[in-house]
Design an enzyme around this catalytic site. Structure first.
Site, mmCIF file in Angstrom:
data_model
loop_
_atom_site.group_PDB
_atom_site.id
_atom_site.type_symbol
_atom_site.label_atom_id
_atom_site.label_comp_id
_atom_site.label_asym_id
_atom_site.label_seq_id
_atom_site.Cartn_x
_atom_site.Cartn_y
_atom_site.Cartn_z
ATOM 1 N N ASP A 1 0.875 -1.188 0.000
ATOM 2 C CA ASP A 1 0.000 0.000 0.000
ATOM 3 C C ASP A 1 0.901 1.224 0.000
ATOM 4 O O ASP A 1 2.130 1.092 0.135
ATOM 5 C CB ASP A 1 -0.931 -0.001 1.243
ATOM 6 N N LEU B 1 -6.417 -4.909 -4.931
ATOM 7 C CA LEU B 1 -7.415 -4.035 -4.304
ATOM 8 C C LEU B 1 -6.970 -2.581 -4.329
ATOM 9 O O LEU B 1 -7.777 -1.677 -4.056
ATOM 10 C CB LEU B 1 -7.617 -4.436 -2.834
ATOM 11 N N GLY C 1 -5.790 1.251 -5.097
ATOM 12 C CA GLY C 1 -6.199 2.322 -6.012
ATOM 13 C C GLY C 1 -7.236 3.224 -5.397
ATOM 14 O O GLY C 1 -7.617 3.057 -4.229
ATOM 15 N N SER D 1 -15.840 -2.915 -10.030
ATOM 16 C CA SER D 1 -16.879 -2.287 -9.202
ATOM 17 C C SER D 1 -18.223 -2.249 -9.912
ATOM 18 O O SER D 1 -18.299 -2.218 -11.151
ATOM 19 C CB SER D 1 -16.443 -0.849 -8.892
ATOM 20 N N HIS E 1 -19.752 0.267 -10.149
ATOM 21 C CA HIS E 1 -19.833 1.573 -10.817
ATOM 22 C C HIS E 1 -19.451 1.497 -12.305
ATOM 23 O O HIS E 1 -19.544 2.503 -13.001
ATOM 24 C CB HIS E 1 -19.036 2.619 -10.032
ATOM 25 N N TYR F 1 -14.281 7.264 -11.960
ATOM 26 C CA TYR F 1 -13.894 6.058 -11.207
ATOM 27 C C TYR F 1 -14.439 4.816 -11.916
ATOM 28 O O TYR F 1 -13.702 3.850 -12.161
ATOM 29 C CB TYR F 1 -14.431 6.184 -9.780
HETATM 30 P P1 NAI Z 1 -9.962 1.555 0.214
HETATM 31 O O1 NAI Z 1 -9.954 2.918 -0.343
HETATM 32 O O2 NAI Z 1 -10.299 1.380 1.646
HETATM 33 O O3 NAI Z 1 -8.547 0.846 -0.075
HETATM 34 C C1 NAI Z 1 -7.786 1.106 -1.235
HETATM 35 C C2 NAI Z 1 -6.327 1.147 -0.837
HETATM 36 O O4 NAI Z 1 -5.564 1.462 -2.001
HETATM 37 C C3 NAI Z 1 -6.022 2.213 0.222
HETATM 38 O O5 NAI Z 1 -5.433 1.620 1.355
HETATM 39 C C4 NAI Z 1 -5.096 3.176 -0.491
HETATM 40 O O6 NAI Z 1 -4.072 3.698 0.335
HETATM 41 C C5 NAI Z 1 -4.510 2.304 -1.597
HETATM 42 N N1 NAI Z 1 -4.069 3.142 -2.707
HETATM 43 C C6 NAI Z 1 -4.682 4.229 -3.246
HETATM 44 N N2 NAI Z 1 -3.924 4.780 -4.195
HETATM 45 C C7 NAI Z 1 -2.798 4.023 -4.275
HETATM 46 C C8 NAI Z 1 -1.621 4.101 -5.063
HETATM 47 N N3 NAI Z 1 -1.436 5.080 -5.981
HETATM 48 N N4 NAI Z 1 -0.664 3.171 -4.869
HETATM 49 C C9 NAI Z 1 -0.833 2.183 -3.947
HETATM 50 N N5 NAI Z 1 -1.917 2.071 -3.162
HETATM 51 C C10 NAI Z 1 -2.884 2.982 -3.328
HETATM 52 O O7 NAI Z 1 -10.946 0.688 -0.699
HETATM 53 P P2 NAI Z 1 -11.664 -0.686 -0.365
HETATM 54 O O8 NAI Z 1 -13.048 -0.392 0.045
HETATM 55 O O9 NAI Z 1 -10.807 -1.518 0.509
HETATM 56 O O10 NAI Z 1 -11.737 -1.313 -1.825
HETATM 57 C C11 NAI Z 1 -10.680 -2.114 -2.323
HETATM 58 C C12 NAI Z 1 -10.853 -2.217 -3.841
HETATM 59 O O11 NAI Z 1 -12.134 -2.745 -4.144
HETATM 60 C C13 NAI Z 1 -10.735 -0.883 -4.567
HETATM 61 O O12 NAI Z 1 -10.070 -1.103 -5.794
HETATM 62 C C14 NAI Z 1 -12.186 -0.495 -4.835
HETATM 63 O O13 NAI Z 1 -12.292 0.295 -5.999
HETATM 64 C C15 NAI Z 1 -12.825 -1.854 -5.011
HETATM 65 N N6 NAI Z 1 -14.226 -1.831 -4.655
HETATM 66 C C16 NAI Z 1 -14.614 -1.720 -3.350
HETATM 67 C C17 NAI Z 1 -15.941 -1.717 -2.991
HETATM 68 C C18 NAI Z 1 -16.403 -1.660 -1.580
HETATM 69 O O14 NAI Z 1 -17.617 -1.674 -1.360
HETATM 70 N N7 NAI Z 1 -15.533 -1.612 -0.579
HETATM 71 C C19 NAI Z 1 -16.989 -1.784 -4.030
HETATM 72 C C20 NAI Z 1 -16.486 -1.885 -5.373
HETATM 73 C C21 NAI Z 1 -15.149 -1.930 -5.658
HETATM 74 C C1 15L Z 2 -17.458 1.291 -4.700
HETATM 75 O O1 15L Z 2 -16.977 1.017 -5.796
HETATM 76 C C2 15L Z 2 -16.642 1.911 -3.628
HETATM 77 O O2 15L Z 2 -15.286 1.496 -3.677
HETATM 78 C C3 15L Z 2 -17.194 1.637 -2.239
HETATM 79 O O3 15L Z 2 -16.553 2.480 -1.302
HETATM 80 C C4 15L Z 2 -18.709 1.852 -2.193
HETATM 81 O O4 15L Z 2 -18.980 3.212 -2.441
HETATM 82 C C5 15L Z 2 -19.380 0.997 -3.252
HETATM 83 O O5 15L Z 2 -18.810 1.191 -4.528
HETATM 84 C C6 15L Z 2 -20.882 1.307 -3.313
HETATM 85 O O6 15L Z 2 -21.326 1.976 -4.243
HETATM 86 O O7 15L Z 2 -21.566 0.907 -2.385
#
Ligand code: NAI
Ligand code: 15L
Length: 265
Positions: free
Chosen positions: A32, A69, A71, A109, A111, A134
């Protein structure tokens, strides 16, 4: 497997998968740009910006599988999305190609299809309808995964995650929720499948109200067990019902459909 890489390991899903996916590998490499805390005996911690091609190359070296994960996980300026999600994803696939093509679970996602309405039900072959930059970046990552499969045979599970949190948080998530347990069991199926290919899988639990048909991914044998319906009473008691004409009630992408094009973060 010997070494599993989890990018975005300091994030909401990554922090949980750090524990839950540990049994899949002898060593878990966690990466990360944010602090990852202390390494457990089975862990390697690597600070790496996904936009740094050389850094990502070294990060992927020696890994047998990747859960990607890392980004931007929401709407942001094009500059941020470009670095983390577009250049970052390209760097990851190029690094994988140079390092034995470890199987990838790619976090896409809902989205990518956020402008479909909540009264529509479809499978993963539906045309994309991203609801912001996004979502467009996730469409890019899906297309990239498919191209690396068709051109080089790189296997990826493209997982269109709905809403992956401990519990569903609002009415929309009664349809879109993915529990952490179901995410972990999906990852296990993805990495244990004898042949994967490049399927698009809806990352959604067995919710009564879900919008997506996952039958194209049946070959994986994944059986999500949780159901957001069990949280319906709590949501109805504690979260105000959205206006039926609002984006939260109309579109699968909910409020993301209303975001402007951000020029600054
Ligand atoms: P999050 O935002 O909590 O975690 C993403 C991590 O990526 C963060 O720890 C951040 O520091 C790291 N990151 C950001 N930019 C970076 C870079 N340039 N280089 C290296 N690391 C970087 O997101 P979450 O909720 O854990 O989601 C994980 C993945 O799943 C993401 O790709 C998100 O788009 C995708 N996702 C998540 C959903 C959800 O409901 N949590 C829904 C749909 C997709
Ligand atoms: C996503 O893609 C996001 O990463 C997450 O944080 C939520 O917003 C999710 O979609 C959602 O729409 O519930």
């Amino acid at each position: 497997m010997h070494r599993l890489l989890i990018t975005g390991a300091a994030g909401g899903i990554g922090r949980i998968m750090r524990q839950r996916l540990a049994p899949l590998a002898t060593i878990v490499r966690l990466s990360d740009i944010c602090d990852l805390g202390e390494a457990a005996p089975n862990e390697e911690l690597v600070s790496c910006d996904l936009g740094d091609d050389k850094g990502v190359h070294d990060l992927v070296k020696g890994c047998d599988a990747i859960v990607h994960l890392g980004g931007m996980s929401g709407e942001a300026s094009f500059a941020k999305i470009m670095n983390a999600n577009i250049a970052g994803c390209y760097n990851l696939y190029e690094a994988a190609r140079a390092n034995g093509m470890p199987r990838i679970l790619l976090a896409s996602s809902l989205h990518t299809v956020g402008f479909y309405r909540q009264d529509e039900y479809f499978d993963a072959n539906v045309p994309l309808r991203p609801d912001g930059l996004y979502g467009v970046s996730k469409c890019f990552s899906e297309a990239l995964a498919r191209m690396y499969f068709d051109k080089f045979g790189q296997e990826t599970a493209v997982v269109r995650i709905g809403s992956c949190f401990e519990h569903p948080r609002d009415h929309r998530m009664l349809a879109s929720w993915l529990s952490y347990g179901d995410f972990a069991s999906l990852a296990e199926c993805v990495f244990k499948a004898p042949r994967l290919g490049c399927p698009v899988i809806w990352g959604v639990s067995n919710n009564d109200a879900r919008w997506w048909d996952n039958s194209r991914a049946n070959f994986l044998g994944w059986q999500p067990r949780d159901n957001a319906g069990l949280h319906r009473a709590r949501i109805e008691e504690t979260v105000p019902l959205p206006d039926p004409q609002s984006s939260s009630a109309l579109y699968q992408g909910g409020p993301f459909t209303e975001h402007p094009i951000f020029k600054e973060d």
